[in-house]
Design a protein around this motif. Structure first.
Motif, PDB file in Angstrom:
ATOM      1  N   ILE A  44       0.827  -1.207   0.000  1.00  0.00           N
ATOM      2  CA  ILE A  44       0.000   0.000   0.000  1.00  0.00           C
ATOM      3  C   ILE A  44       0.866   1.265   0.000  1.00  0.00           C
ATOM      4  O   ILE A  44       0.488   2.278  -0.595  1.00  0.00           O
ATOM      5  CB  ILE A  44      -0.954   0.008   1.221  1.00  0.00           C
ATOM      6  CG1 ILE A  44      -1.984  -1.101   1.107  1.00  0.00           C
ATOM      7  CG2 ILE A  44      -1.636   1.355   1.396  1.00  0.00           C
ATOM      8  CD1 ILE A  44      -3.033  -0.887   0.044  1.00  0.00           C
ATOM      9  N   MET A  45       2.032   1.215   0.623  1.00  0.00           N
ATOM     10  CA  MET A  45       2.907   2.392   0.680  1.00  0.00           C
ATOM     11  C   MET A  45       3.307   2.869  -0.714  1.00  0.00           C
ATOM     12  O   MET A  45       3.549   4.058  -0.922  1.00  0.00           O
ATOM     13  CB  MET A  45       4.146   2.105   1.516  1.00  0.00           C
ATOM     14  CG  MET A  45       3.893   2.098   2.978  1.00  0.00           C
ATOM     15  SD  MET A  45       5.419   1.669   3.840  1.00  0.00           S
ATOM     16  CE  MET A  45       5.124   2.427   5.411  1.00  0.00           C
ATOM     17  N   ASP A  46       3.372   1.962  -1.676  1.00  0.00           N
ATOM     18  CA  ASP A  46       3.725   2.329  -3.054  1.00  0.00           C
ATOM     19  C   ASP A  46       2.553   2.934  -3.821  1.00  0.00           C
ATOM     20  O   ASP A  46       2.721   3.425  -4.924  1.00  0.00           O
ATOM     21  CB  ASP A  46       4.231   1.098  -3.818  1.00  0.00           C
ATOM     22  CG  ASP A  46       5.590   0.637  -3.321  1.00  0.00           C
ATOM     23  OD1 ASP A  46       6.341   1.472  -2.787  1.00  0.00           O
ATOM     24  OD2 ASP A  46       5.900  -0.553  -3.480  1.00  0.00           O
ATOM     25  N   TYR A  47       1.359   2.896  -3.237  1.00  0.00           N
ATOM     26  CA  TYR A  47       0.154   3.404  -3.894  1.00  0.00           C
ATOM     27  C   TYR A  47       0.048   4.910  -3.664  1.00  0.00           C
ATOM     28  O   TYR A  47       0.218   5.392  -2.543  1.00  0.00           O
ATOM     29  CB  TYR A  47      -1.074   2.680  -3.319  1.00  0.00           C
ATOM     30  CG  TYR A  47      -2.376   3.038  -3.957  1.00  0.00           C
ATOM     31  CD1 TYR A  47      -2.636   2.678  -5.270  1.00  0.00           C
ATOM     32  CD2 TYR A  47      -3.339   3.743  -3.262  1.00  0.00           C
ATOM     33  CE1 TYR A  47      -3.845   3.001  -5.869  1.00  0.00           C
ATOM     34  CE2 TYR A  47      -4.545   4.072  -3.842  1.00  0.00           C
ATOM     35  CZ  TYR A  47      -4.788   3.696  -5.150  1.00  0.00           C
ATOM     36  OH  TYR A  47      -5.973   4.019  -5.738  1.00  0.00           O
TER      37      TYR A  47
ATOM     38  N   VAL B 187     -10.736   0.257   7.831  1.00  0.00           N
ATOM     39  CA  VAL B 187     -11.820   0.550   8.765  1.00  0.00           C
ATOM     40  C   VAL B 187     -12.280  -0.747   9.417  1.00  0.00           C
ATOM     41  O   VAL B 187     -12.446  -1.769   8.741  1.00  0.00           O
ATOM     42  CB  VAL B 187     -12.994   1.235   8.026  1.00  0.00           C
ATOM     43  CG1 VAL B 187     -14.147   1.498   8.966  1.00  0.00           C
ATOM     44  CG2 VAL B 187     -12.529   2.522   7.360  1.00  0.00           C
ATOM     45  N   GLN B 188     -12.483  -0.667  10.736  1.00  0.00           N
ATOM     46  CA  GLN B 188     -13.023  -1.797  11.489  1.00  0.00           C
ATOM     47  C   GLN B 188     -13.993  -1.222  12.514  1.00  0.00           C
ATOM     48  O   GLN B 188     -13.567  -0.548  13.460  1.00  0.00           O
ATOM     49  CB  GLN B 188     -11.893  -2.568  12.181  1.00  0.00           C
ATOM     50  CG  GLN B 188     -12.352  -3.832  12.870  1.00  0.00           C
ATOM     51  CD  GLN B 188     -11.175  -4.596  13.436  1.00  0.00           C
ATOM     52  OE1 GLN B 188     -10.494  -4.128  14.325  1.00  0.00           O
ATOM     53  NE2 GLN B 188     -10.942  -5.781  12.896  1.00  0.00           N
ATOM     54  N   GLY B 189     -15.262  -1.448  12.268  1.00  0.00           N
ATOM     55  CA  GLY B 189     -16.267  -0.864  13.150  1.00  0.00           C
ATOM     56  C   GLY B 189     -16.190   0.647  13.084  1.00  0.00           C
ATOM     57  O   GLY B 189     -16.246   1.234  12.008  1.00  0.00           O
ATOM     58  N   ARG B 190     -16.007   1.276  14.238  1.00  0.00           N
ATOM     59  CA  ARG B 190     -15.908   2.736  14.290  1.00  0.00           C
ATOM     60  C   ARG B 190     -14.476   3.231  14.220  1.00  0.00           C
ATOM     61  O   ARG B 190     -14.219   4.431  14.228  1.00  0.00           O
ATOM     62  CB  ARG B 190     -16.583   3.257  15.559  1.00  0.00           C
ATOM     63  CG  ARG B 190     -18.059   2.965  15.548  1.00  0.00           C
ATOM     64  CD  ARG B 190     -18.846   3.492  16.690  1.00  0.00           C
ATOM     65  NE  ARG B 190     -18.109   3.957  17.854  1.00  0.00           N
ATOM     66  CZ  ARG B 190     -18.647   4.188  19.021  1.00  0.00           C
ATOM     67  NH1 ARG B 190     -19.925   3.994  19.204  1.00  0.00           N
ATOM     68  NH2 ARG B 190     -17.922   4.609  20.029  1.00  0.00           N
ATOM     69  N   LYS B 191     -13.510   2.312  14.146  1.00  0.00           N
ATOM     70  CA  LYS B 191     -12.097   2.690  14.064  1.00  0.00           C
ATOM     71  C   LYS B 191     -11.675   2.805  12.604  1.00  0.00           C
ATOM     72  O   LYS B 191     -12.031   1.969  11.774  1.00  0.00           O
ATOM     73  CB  LYS B 191     -11.213   1.644  14.732  1.00  0.00           C
ATOM     74  CG  LYS B 191     -11.421   1.502  16.212  1.00  0.00           C
ATOM     75  CD  LYS B 191     -10.512   0.426  16.752  1.00  0.00           C
ATOM     76  CE  LYS B 191     -10.768   0.162  18.216  1.00  0.00           C
ATOM     77  NZ  LYS B 191      -9.959  -0.951  18.712  1.00  0.00           N
ATOM     78  N   SER B 192     -10.894   3.827  12.321  1.00  0.00           N
ATOM     79  CA  SER B 192     -10.347   4.029  10.981  1.00  0.00           C
ATOM     80  C   SER B 192      -8.878   4.388  11.134  1.00  0.00           C
ATOM     81  O   SER B 192      -8.531   5.292  11.893  1.00  0.00           O
ATOM     82  CB  SER B 192     -11.104   5.149  10.270  1.00  0.00           C
ATOM     83  OG  SER B 192     -10.551   5.378   8.995  1.00  0.00           O
ATOM     84  N   VAL B 193      -7.995   3.656  10.420  1.00  0.00           N
ATOM     85  CA  VAL B 193      -6.559   3.922  10.494  1.00  0.00           C
ATOM     86  C   VAL B 193      -6.009   4.075   9.082  1.00  0.00           C
ATOM     87  O   VAL B 193      -6.577   3.568   8.111  1.00  0.00           O
ATOM     88  CB  VAL B 193      -5.798   2.800  11.244  1.00  0.00           C
ATOM     89  CG1 VAL B 193      -6.279   2.672  12.681  1.00  0.00           C
ATOM     90  CG2 VAL B 193      -5.906   1.465  10.527  1.00  0.00           C
ATOM     91  N   ASP B 194      -4.899   4.769   8.984  1.00  0.00           N
ATOM     92  CA  ASP B 194      -4.207   4.931   7.712  1.00  0.00           C
ATOM     93  C   ASP B 194      -3.696   3.560   7.262  1.00  0.00           C
ATOM     94  O   ASP B 194      -2.977   2.893   8.008  1.00  0.00           O
ATOM     95  CB  ASP B 194      -3.054   5.915   7.896  1.00  0.00           C
ATOM     96  CG  ASP B 194      -2.309   6.237   6.614  1.00  0.00           C
ATOM     97  OD1 ASP B 194      -2.485   5.538   5.598  1.00  0.00           O
ATOM     98  OD2 ASP B 194      -1.535   7.208   6.632  1.00  0.00           O
ATOM     99  N   ALA B 195      -4.059   3.146   6.048  1.00  0.00           N
ATOM    100  CA  ALA B 195      -3.639   1.834   5.562  1.00  0.00           C
ATOM    101  C   ALA B 195      -2.132   1.748   5.346  1.00  0.00           C
ATOM    102  O   ALA B 195      -1.589   0.655   5.207  1.00  0.00           O
ATOM    103  CB  ALA B 195      -4.369   1.494   4.260  1.00  0.00           C
ATOM    104  N   LYS B 196      -1.443   2.886   5.339  1.00  0.00           N
ATOM    105  CA  LYS B 196       0.003   2.904   5.142  1.00  0.00           C
ATOM    106  C   LYS B 196       0.764   2.876   6.470  1.00  0.00           C
ATOM    107  O   LYS B 196       1.972   3.041   6.498  1.00  0.00           O
ATOM    108  CB  LYS B 196       0.393   4.139   4.329  1.00  0.00           C
ATOM    109  CG  LYS B 196      -0.209   4.103   2.924  1.00  0.00           C
ATOM    110  CD  LYS B 196       0.129   5.326   2.122  1.00  0.00           C
ATOM    111  CE  LYS B 196      -0.535   5.230   0.754  1.00  0.00           C
ATOM    112  NZ  LYS B 196      -0.211   6.383  -0.078  1.00  0.00           N
TER     113      LYS B 196
END
Length: 82
Positions: free
Chosen positions: A28-31, A38-47
Motif C-alpha cells: 500500500i505504501m507504493d500506492y 476501517v473496522q467498526g468505528r475505528k479508521s486507520v491509515d492503511a500505510k
C-alpha cells in the motif's frame, strides 16, 4: 450524485499473521492514493503498520480507497482480499 461528492471504493480484507499485515502495508505504501482500513468505528491509515496492527485480525476489516487507480491496487493486494 451530489456535486463534489467523493466516490470511495472498498474491499474486505483478511489477515492471518502480522507478517501478512506488514506485506500488505508495504504494498500500500507504493500506492499514490489515499487509503484507510476501517473496522467498526475505528479508521486507520492503511500505510501505517502500527495502525493496521492495532486492529483485531479476527474481526472484519475494510480497505477504503479514496482516489487513484483502484483496479490496479486490487490486483496487487488480491491475496489479502476476503
Amino acid at each position: 450524485m451530489a456535486e463534489g461528492a467523493l466516490t470511495v471504493n472498498a474491499v474486505n480484507l483478511k489477515f492471518s499473521t502480522v507478517n501478512e499485515i506488514q506485506e500488505f502495508v508495504w504494498t500500500i505504501m507504493d500506492y499514490n492514493g489515499d487509503t484507510d482500513v476501517v473496522q467498526g468505528r475505528k479508521s486507520v491509515d492503511a500505510k501505517s503498520i502500527l495502525g493496521v496492527c492495532s486492529l483485531d485480525m479476527q474481526e472484519h476489516m475494510e480497505l477504503r480507497v479514496h482516489n487513484g487507480n483502484f483496479e490496479q491496487l486490487k490486483s496487487k493486494i488480491s491475496k489479502f482480499i476476503k
